[in-house]
Design a protein around this motif. Structure first.
Motif, PDB file in Angstrom:
ATOM      1  N   LYS A   1       0.533  -1.309   0.131  1.00  0.00           N
ATOM      2  CA  LYS A   1      -0.192  -0.065   0.196  1.00  0.00           C
ATOM      3  C   LYS A   1       0.514   1.110  -0.359  1.00  0.00           C
ATOM      4  CE  LYS A   1      -3.897  -1.842   2.434  1.00  0.00           C
ATOM      5  NZ  LYS A   1      -5.041  -1.894   3.555  1.00  0.00           N
TER       6      LYS A   1
ATOM      7  N   LYS B   1       0.546   5.912  -0.887  1.00  0.00           N
ATOM      8  CA  LYS B   1       0.216   7.678  -1.035  1.00  0.00           C
ATOM      9  C   LYS B   1       1.344   8.144  -1.933  1.00  0.00           C
ATOM     10  CE  LYS B   1      -2.566   8.829   1.783  1.00  0.00           C
ATOM     11  NZ  LYS B   1      -2.816  10.393   2.526  1.00  0.00           N
TER      12      LYS B   1
ATOM     13  N   TYR C   1      -3.006  -3.002 -10.277  1.00  0.00           N
ATOM     14  CA  TYR C   1      -3.450  -2.509  -8.590  1.00  0.00           C
ATOM     15  C   TYR C   1      -4.359  -2.884  -7.924  1.00  0.00           C
ATOM     16  CZ  TYR C   1       0.377   0.985  -9.831  1.00  0.00           C
ATOM     17  OH  TYR C   1       1.680   1.236 -10.295  1.00  0.00           O
ATOM     18  N   LYS C   2      -4.178  -3.443  -6.831  1.00  0.00           N
ATOM     19  CA  LYS C   2      -6.403  -3.727  -6.609  1.00  0.00           C
ATOM     20  C   LYS C   2      -7.160  -2.592  -6.146  1.00  0.00           C
ATOM     21  CE  LYS C   2      -7.036  -6.607  -2.355  1.00  0.00           C
ATOM     22  NZ  LYS C   2      -7.023  -7.449  -1.092  1.00  0.00           N
TER      23      LYS C   2
ATOM     24  N   TYR D   1      -6.741   1.642  -6.447  1.00  0.00           N
ATOM     25  CA  TYR D   1      -6.275   2.697  -7.479  1.00  0.00           C
ATOM     26  C   TYR D   1      -7.404   3.888  -6.438  1.00  0.00           C
ATOM     27  CZ  TYR D   1      -3.341   5.675 -10.664  1.00  0.00           C
ATOM     28  OH  TYR D   1      -2.582   6.654 -11.298  1.00  0.00           O
TER      29      TYR D   1
ATOM     30  N   GLU E   1      -3.802   6.641  -3.960  1.00  0.00           N
ATOM     31  CA  GLU E   1      -3.712   6.149  -2.956  1.00  0.00           C
ATOM     32  C   GLU E   1      -4.265   4.788  -4.087  1.00  0.00           C
ATOM     33  OE1 GLU E   1      -6.470   6.552  -0.217  1.00  0.00           O
ATOM     34  OE2 GLU E   1      -7.007   8.702  -0.799  1.00  0.00           O
ATOM     35  N   TYR E   2      -2.507   3.856  -3.152  1.00  0.00           N
ATOM     36  CA  TYR E   2      -2.961   2.784  -4.298  1.00  0.00           C
ATOM     37  C   TYR E   2      -2.694   1.699  -3.472  1.00  0.00           C
ATOM     38  CZ  TYR E   2       1.725   3.408  -4.034  1.00  0.00           C
ATOM     39  OH  TYR E   2       3.217   3.535  -4.072  1.00  0.00           O
ATOM     40  N   GLU E   3      -3.201   0.098  -3.864  1.00  0.00           N
ATOM     41  CA  GLU E   3      -2.198  -1.583  -3.272  1.00  0.00           C
ATOM     42  C   GLU E   3      -2.409  -2.187  -4.745  1.00  0.00           C
ATOM     43  OE1 GLU E   3      -4.314  -4.407  -0.533  1.00  0.00           O
ATOM     44  OE2 GLU E   3      -5.158  -3.076  -0.701  1.00  0.00           O
ATOM     45  N   LYS E   4      -1.260  -2.276  -4.889  1.00  0.00           N
ATOM     46  CA  LYS E   4       0.071  -3.455  -5.046  1.00  0.00           C
ATOM     47  C   LYS E   4      -0.819  -4.589  -5.390  1.00  0.00           C
ATOM     48  CE  LYS E   4       4.189  -2.254  -4.077  1.00  0.00           C
ATOM     49  NZ  LYS E   4       5.563  -2.178  -4.473  1.00  0.00           N
TER      50      LYS E   4
ATOM     51  N   GLU F   1       5.719   1.274  -8.320  1.00  0.00           N
ATOM     52  CA  GLU F   1       5.215   2.377  -7.295  1.00  0.00           C
ATOM     53  C   GLU F   1       4.997   3.530  -8.631  1.00  0.00           C
ATOM     54  OE1 GLU F   1       7.843   1.624  -5.949  1.00  0.00           O
ATOM     55  OE2 GLU F   1       6.382   0.502  -4.202  1.00  0.00           O
TER      56      GLU F   1
END
Length: 151
Positions: free
Chosen positions: A4, A6, A96-97, A99, A119-122, A129
């Motif tokens: 995760k 930002k 990304y899970k 985005y 804001e993201y979660e790979k 990133e």
């Protein structure tokens, strides 16, 4: 490294933050005319322009490739001059899970500043990133500013 994250960028907007906020919150379908090399389309898929819960379908260029995204408008705050989008379908969800892209405008010493946040979660540790995607948002901001300064 964590999955995760930002990222944020802040840019001075000489054309005025109100113009920028109104464009992105109420009339994003006009953006391809101002930044055609970055955004090729913004269509209303569901709801109404400028309404929380509405779904927009974007066509954009990232790293020289045409991509698509379907975003839901999560929040619009006219007082804080902010908008937040969450991607629900599209090319970036292959990496990304989660985005989300948001921005807000603040005035500091008479200068309007546009702040972008991703804001993201790979999906996994191999995914980079989204720094180049932050670059896309910065370019978009500069294109919008240039368009309005010419007008």
């Amino acid at each position: 490294m964590g999955l995760k994250g930002k990222l944020t960028a802040q840019i001075e907007m000489k054309a005025g933050g109100d113009v920028f906020h109104e464009l992105l919150s109420d009339t994003p379908h006009q953006i391809p005319n101002m930044s055609p090399t970055t955004i090729q389309g913004c269509d209303l898929h569901e709801g109404e322009w400028g309404t929380v819960g509405s779904i927009y379908f974007w066509k954009f260029t990232h790293d020289g490739k045409e991509k698509v995204a379907k975003d839901v408008v999560e929040a619009i705050d006219k007082e804080k001059r902010s908008v937040k989008f969450k991607m629900i379908e599209g090319d970036l969800l292959e990496l990304y899970k989660v985005y989300k892209v948001g921005f807000h405008v603040e005035t500091n010493g008479g200068i309007d500043l546009v702040s972008w946040t991703i804001e993201y979660e790979k999906l996994n540790d191999e995914v980079e990133e989204p720094l180049t995607l932050l670059g896309v948002l910065i370019k978009l901001s500069k294109d919008i500013e240039s368009h309005h300064l010419k007008a």
